[in-house]
Design a protein around this motif. Structure first.
Motif, PDB file in Angstrom:
ATOM      1  N   ALA A  16      -6.551   5.978   0.459  1.00  0.00           N
ATOM      2  CA  ALA A  16      -6.329   5.338   1.751  1.00  0.00           C
ATOM      3  C   ALA A  16      -7.060   6.195   2.889  1.00  0.00           C
ATOM      4  O   ALA A  16      -7.287   7.396   2.853  1.00  0.00           O
ATOM      5  CB  ALA A  16      -4.784   5.317   1.983  1.00  0.00           C
ATOM      6  N   PRO A  17      -7.063   5.646   4.094  1.00  0.00           N
ATOM      7  CA  PRO A  17      -7.830   6.271   4.967  1.00  0.00           C
ATOM      8  C   PRO A  17      -6.691   7.248   5.671  1.00  0.00           C
ATOM      9  O   PRO A  17      -5.390   6.897   5.797  1.00  0.00           O
ATOM     10  CB  PRO A  17      -8.126   5.007   6.128  1.00  0.00           C
ATOM     11  N   LEU A  18      -7.019   8.471   6.209  1.00  0.00           N
ATOM     12  CA  LEU A  18      -6.181   9.286   6.906  1.00  0.00           C
ATOM     13  C   LEU A  18      -6.472   9.745   8.176  1.00  0.00           C
ATOM     14  O   LEU A  18      -7.542   9.374   8.800  1.00  0.00           O
ATOM     15  CB  LEU A  18      -6.682  10.861   6.133  1.00  0.00           C
ATOM     16  N   SER A  19      -5.329   9.694   9.086  1.00  0.00           N
ATOM     17  CA  SER A  19      -5.483   9.977  10.337  1.00  0.00           C
ATOM     18  C   SER A  19      -5.901  11.242  10.528  1.00  0.00           C
ATOM     19  O   SER A  19      -5.822  12.338   9.992  1.00  0.00           O
ATOM     20  CB  SER A  19      -4.101   9.778  10.888  1.00  0.00           C
ATOM     21  N   ASP A  20      -6.506  11.672  11.882  1.00  0.00           N
ATOM     22  CA  ASP A  20      -6.887  12.772  11.887  1.00  0.00           C
ATOM     23  C   ASP A  20      -6.063  14.064  11.964  1.00  0.00           C
ATOM     24  O   ASP A  20      -5.951  15.251  11.706  1.00  0.00           O
ATOM     25  CB  ASP A  20      -7.501  13.139  13.450  1.00  0.00           C
ATOM     26  N   ARG A  21      -4.492  13.411  12.325  1.00  0.00           N
ATOM     27  CA  ARG A  21      -3.355  14.246  12.106  1.00  0.00           C
ATOM     28  C   ARG A  21      -3.173  14.564  10.840  1.00  0.00           C
ATOM     29  O   ARG A  21      -2.711  15.686  10.662  1.00  0.00           O
ATOM     30  CB  ARG A  21      -2.312  13.462  12.923  1.00  0.00           C
ATOM     31  N   GLY A 238      -4.321   1.733  -5.874  1.00  0.00           N
ATOM     32  CA  GLY A 238      -4.496   2.120  -4.410  1.00  0.00           C
ATOM     33  C   GLY A 238      -3.190   2.365  -3.774  1.00  0.00           C
ATOM     34  O   GLY A 238      -2.361   1.928  -4.470  1.00  0.00           O
ATOM     35  N   LEU A 239      -3.292   2.599  -2.562  1.00  0.00           N
ATOM     36  CA  LEU A 239      -1.907   2.636  -1.992  1.00  0.00           C
ATOM     37  C   LEU A 239      -1.593   1.574  -1.196  1.00  0.00           C
ATOM     38  O   LEU A 239      -2.398   0.757  -0.662  1.00  0.00           O
ATOM     39  CB  LEU A 239      -2.043   3.793  -0.818  1.00  0.00           C
ATOM     40  N   SER A 240      -0.416   0.977  -1.337  1.00  0.00           N
ATOM     41  CA  SER A 240       0.040  -0.514  -1.007  1.00  0.00           C
ATOM     42  C   SER A 240       0.321  -0.295   0.690  1.00  0.00           C
ATOM     43  O   SER A 240       1.367  -0.112   0.790  1.00  0.00           O
ATOM     44  CB  SER A 240       1.056  -1.096  -1.481  1.00  0.00           C
ATOM     45  N   LEU A 241      -0.384  -0.418   1.408  1.00  0.00           N
ATOM     46  CA  LEU A 241      -0.342  -0.224   2.781  1.00  0.00           C
ATOM     47  C   LEU A 241      -0.428  -1.726   3.466  1.00  0.00           C
ATOM     48  O   LEU A 241      -1.199  -2.223   2.851  1.00  0.00           O
ATOM     49  CB  LEU A 241      -1.417   0.753   3.617  1.00  0.00           C
ATOM     50  N   PRO A 242       0.501  -2.022   4.572  1.00  0.00           N
ATOM     51  CA  PRO A 242       0.290  -3.488   4.849  1.00  0.00           C
ATOM     52  C   PRO A 242      -1.201  -3.686   5.468  1.00  0.00           C
ATOM     53  O   PRO A 242      -1.478  -4.953   5.230  1.00  0.00           O
ATOM     54  CB  PRO A 242       1.243  -3.761   6.021  1.00  0.00           C
ATOM     55  N   SER A 243      -1.703  -2.482   5.987  1.00  0.00           N
ATOM     56  CA  SER A 243      -2.987  -2.848   6.772  1.00  0.00           C
ATOM     57  C   SER A 243      -4.214  -2.982   5.644  1.00  0.00           C
ATOM     58  O   SER A 243      -5.216  -3.531   5.906  1.00  0.00           O
ATOM     59  CB  SER A 243      -3.129  -1.826   7.557  1.00  0.00           C
ATOM     60  N   GLU A 244      -3.930  -2.812   4.518  1.00  0.00           N
ATOM     61  CA  GLU A 244      -4.910  -2.658   3.222  1.00  0.00           C
ATOM     62  C   GLU A 244      -5.049  -3.850   2.302  1.00  0.00           C
ATOM     63  O   GLU A 244      -3.788  -4.336   2.004  1.00  0.00           O
ATOM     64  CB  GLU A 244      -4.850  -1.567   2.551  1.00  0.00           C
ATOM     65  N   ALA A 245      -6.153  -4.494   2.268  1.00  0.00           N
ATOM     66  CA  ALA A 245      -6.187  -5.712   1.425  1.00  0.00           C
ATOM     67  C   ALA A 245      -6.098  -5.274  -0.072  1.00  0.00           C
ATOM     68  O   ALA A 245      -6.671  -4.000  -0.200  1.00  0.00           O
ATOM     69  CB  ALA A 245      -7.544  -6.496   1.543  1.00  0.00           C
ATOM     70  N   PRO A 246      -5.528  -5.947  -0.832  1.00  0.00           N
ATOM     71  CA  PRO A 246      -5.640  -5.605  -2.181  1.00  0.00           C
ATOM     72  C   PRO A 246      -6.862  -5.461  -2.864  1.00  0.00           C
ATOM     73  O   PRO A 246      -7.939  -6.074  -2.498  1.00  0.00           O
ATOM     74  CB  PRO A 246      -5.043  -6.927  -2.989  1.00  0.00           C
ATOM     75  N   ARG A 247      -7.124  -4.390  -3.678  1.00  0.00           N
ATOM     76  CA  ARG A 247      -8.363  -4.138  -4.215  1.00  0.00           C
ATOM     77  C   ARG A 247      -8.595  -5.036  -5.408  1.00  0.00           C
ATOM     78  O   ARG A 247      -7.705  -5.292  -5.876  1.00  0.00           O
ATOM     79  CB  ARG A 247      -8.273  -2.620  -4.921  1.00  0.00           C
ATOM     80  N   GLN A 248      -9.957  -5.302  -5.623  1.00  0.00           N
ATOM     81  CA  GLN A 248     -10.550  -5.776  -6.585  1.00  0.00           C
ATOM     82  C   GLN A 248     -10.256  -5.119  -7.899  1.00  0.00           C
ATOM     83  O   GLN A 248     -10.411  -3.779  -8.108  1.00  0.00           O
ATOM     84  CB  GLN A 248     -11.881  -6.221  -6.664  1.00  0.00           C
ATOM     85  N   SER A 249      -9.743  -5.766  -8.969  1.00  0.00           N
ATOM     86  CA  SER A 249      -9.485  -4.917 -10.051  1.00  0.00           C
ATOM     87  C   SER A 249     -10.699  -5.016 -10.956  1.00  0.00           C
ATOM     88  O   SER A 249     -11.331  -6.109 -11.204  1.00  0.00           O
ATOM     89  CB  SER A 249      -8.297  -5.312 -10.955  1.00  0.00           C
ATOM     90  N   SER A 250     -11.303  -4.059 -11.519  1.00  0.00           N
ATOM     91  CA  SER A 250     -12.693  -4.006 -12.293  1.00  0.00           C
ATOM     92  C   SER A 250     -12.463  -4.481 -13.599  1.00  0.00           C
ATOM     93  O   SER A 250     -12.902  -3.652 -14.770  1.00  0.00           O
ATOM     94  CB  SER A 250     -13.293  -2.962 -11.936  1.00  0.00           C
ATOM     95  N   THR A 251     -11.585  -5.197 -14.159  1.00  0.00           N
ATOM     96  CA  THR A 251     -11.197  -5.719 -15.379  1.00  0.00           C
ATOM     97  C   THR A 251     -12.511  -6.091 -16.212  1.00  0.00           C
ATOM     98  O   THR A 251     -13.467  -6.707 -15.723  1.00  0.00           O
ATOM     99  CB  THR A 251     -10.231  -6.877 -15.718  1.00  0.00           C
ATOM    100  N   VAL A 252     -12.833  -5.591 -17.548  1.00  0.00           N
ATOM    101  CA  VAL A 252     -14.018  -5.702 -18.230  1.00  0.00           C
ATOM    102  C   VAL A 252     -13.562  -6.730 -19.313  1.00  0.00           C
ATOM    103  O   VAL A 252     -12.590  -6.806 -20.129  1.00  0.00           O
ATOM    104  CB  VAL A 252     -14.570  -4.669 -19.032  1.00  0.00           C
TER     105      VAL A 252
END
Lengths: 252, 252
Positions: A16-21, A238-252
DNA sequence: CGACGGCTTGAGGCATTTCAAGCCTAGTGG
DNA sequence: CCACTAGGCTTGAAATGCCTCAAGCCGTCG
């Protein structure tokens, strides 16, 4: 993410993206990397456990020695891996960790982790995410051990390792460096070395996998995934943050 | 700890003492227990994952269904167990959870967990401890799968279950209720039902274990531990607080 | 009483192990 | 530059633990 970011920050930014803090908080807590030679024991079963580590360079493995002198290898660590975090709950190390190549490691005392808990719930969530990730890997390996034959086990291990290496940008599409002896792979997969050799021989005949010294070439990665019945969902948490779109799962 | 404490608080108090404020915080977040019948699927692989649960009454199991229709059982859950916490990092369930008996479960949404992270670093540490504990159990099972034969696997499972039941005060010294069919134990240990039956037969002949319907009697617990080469350290992780003396490890 | 799920027992087969010998290859020292 | 060595790998043959298939048993429940 600047190149001056620590190995830890690079690893975390993965989830997930990190703040500078938050970055600042992490950097403040980080002790400088330590360089060690190949074959160095970072810690052993029974040692006091007061910190965890991030492998910034090199390969290592976690293992457990059995009463009969054999060992079970529990995990192969590649650059960016967090090592020994699960022993937070324990006073002593459960597993032994040994480097496979010349490596660099950053240590983080548990008491610094407490400070993180106090100051940043984002980072706390991230640590939780990493722990959950690790658990998913372990679960998948458990299934690998319990339910698959030698060919599937080996194929699964190779494919998982390929995926992990690609994720950190350390290999191209169908060729990976793998500084592990067949003995080590045997101890990892719970198979005799003799049978590892035979299984590689079968893969070679089938044109599936070619192993030459420290290099493994996989002409058709998808074919290997099929042999392994590989389902990559467990690598993609990934981290489930409200701001983050669900990731694509790379199922084979 | 009063009898009115929730199942969650009881579970947590196991690892470290809780302040009244922490107890209050936990209680505030807890949704009332839900009762379900035996054989209820709490969730399945692929379901959205937004909460975890604590099993306050009854037995359940986590499993993963394989492509060939077989299943690998990953964990047997007893009262007090935290279920699905490792999926915090994922958007969807990795494993299926099914009850074995009439059960009660308390659910905790992940967003409540975030509140805990914000407000109490003690509770955060505790959650971390639980996660680490779970990881240690998984690791031990991995070793069990990879390195031990059928007798050792079964002995190890029985002994581990006995220990866990004793820990929650749900059985006496050498007799446990075990509402699992041989089919289920087979799916758990990665052994055929036929061989489970034969292994129980061997134990019976040796006077080691007697299984009658839902009950298992173990006349000499220590003898069983020896067969399993059981080392209980992994069950004993507590929280490393400065105020707390290191726990005695119940190594056998 | 009949049927069904769960357990037991037997026989044959297969994957993997163990033991053992030989072979490559890199590294070493003369 | 070439023997020598040691570790890692390969290959063969025999042994074995567990699986599969198959039949029968036992207790429970409708």
């Amino acid at each position: 993410m600047s190149p001056s970011d620590s190995c830890f920050i690079r690893h975390f930014s993965h989830f997930a993206p990190l703040s500078d803090r938050d970055k600042h908080l992490l950097k403040k807590l980080e002790v400088n990397p330590v360089s060690v030679n190949a074959g160095t024991t970072l810690w052993e079963t029974g040692d006091p456990a007061g910190r965890f580590g991030v492998l910034s360079q090199g390969w290592a493995f976690s293992c457990r020695y059995m009463e009969d002198g054999t060992r079970q290898i529990l995990d192969i660590h590649i650059p960016g891996d967090v090592i020994g975090l699960g022993e937070y709950a324990f006073h002593h190390r459960l597993n032994t960790v040994v480097t496979l190549t010349k490596s660099e490691i950053c240590y983080f005392p548990h008491k610094h982790l407490q400070e993180v808990f106090d100051e940043s719930s984002t980072l706390t969530s991230l640590f939780f995410t990493i722990a959950g990730h690790h658990q998913a890997l372990l679960t998948e390996r458990l299934i690998n051990m319990a339910r698959r034959n030698a060919q599937q086990k080996l194929a699964h291990f190779l494919y998982e390792t390929l995926q992990r290496m690609q994720r950190i940008g350390a290999c191209n599409a169908n060729r990976i460096e793998l500084p592990l002896s067949q003995q080590l792979i045997a101890d990892l997969l719970g198979i005799s070395t003799v049978h590892i050799s035979r299984t590689f021989a079968v893969f070679r005949e089938q044109g599936l996998v070619f192993r030459k010294r420290q290099w493994v070439e996989i002409p058709d990665v998808h074919a290997l995934a099929c042999v392994a019945e590989f389902d990559g969902k467990y690598l993609d948490g990934g981290l489930s943050l409200p701001s983050e779109a669900p990731r694509q799962s790379s199922t084979v």
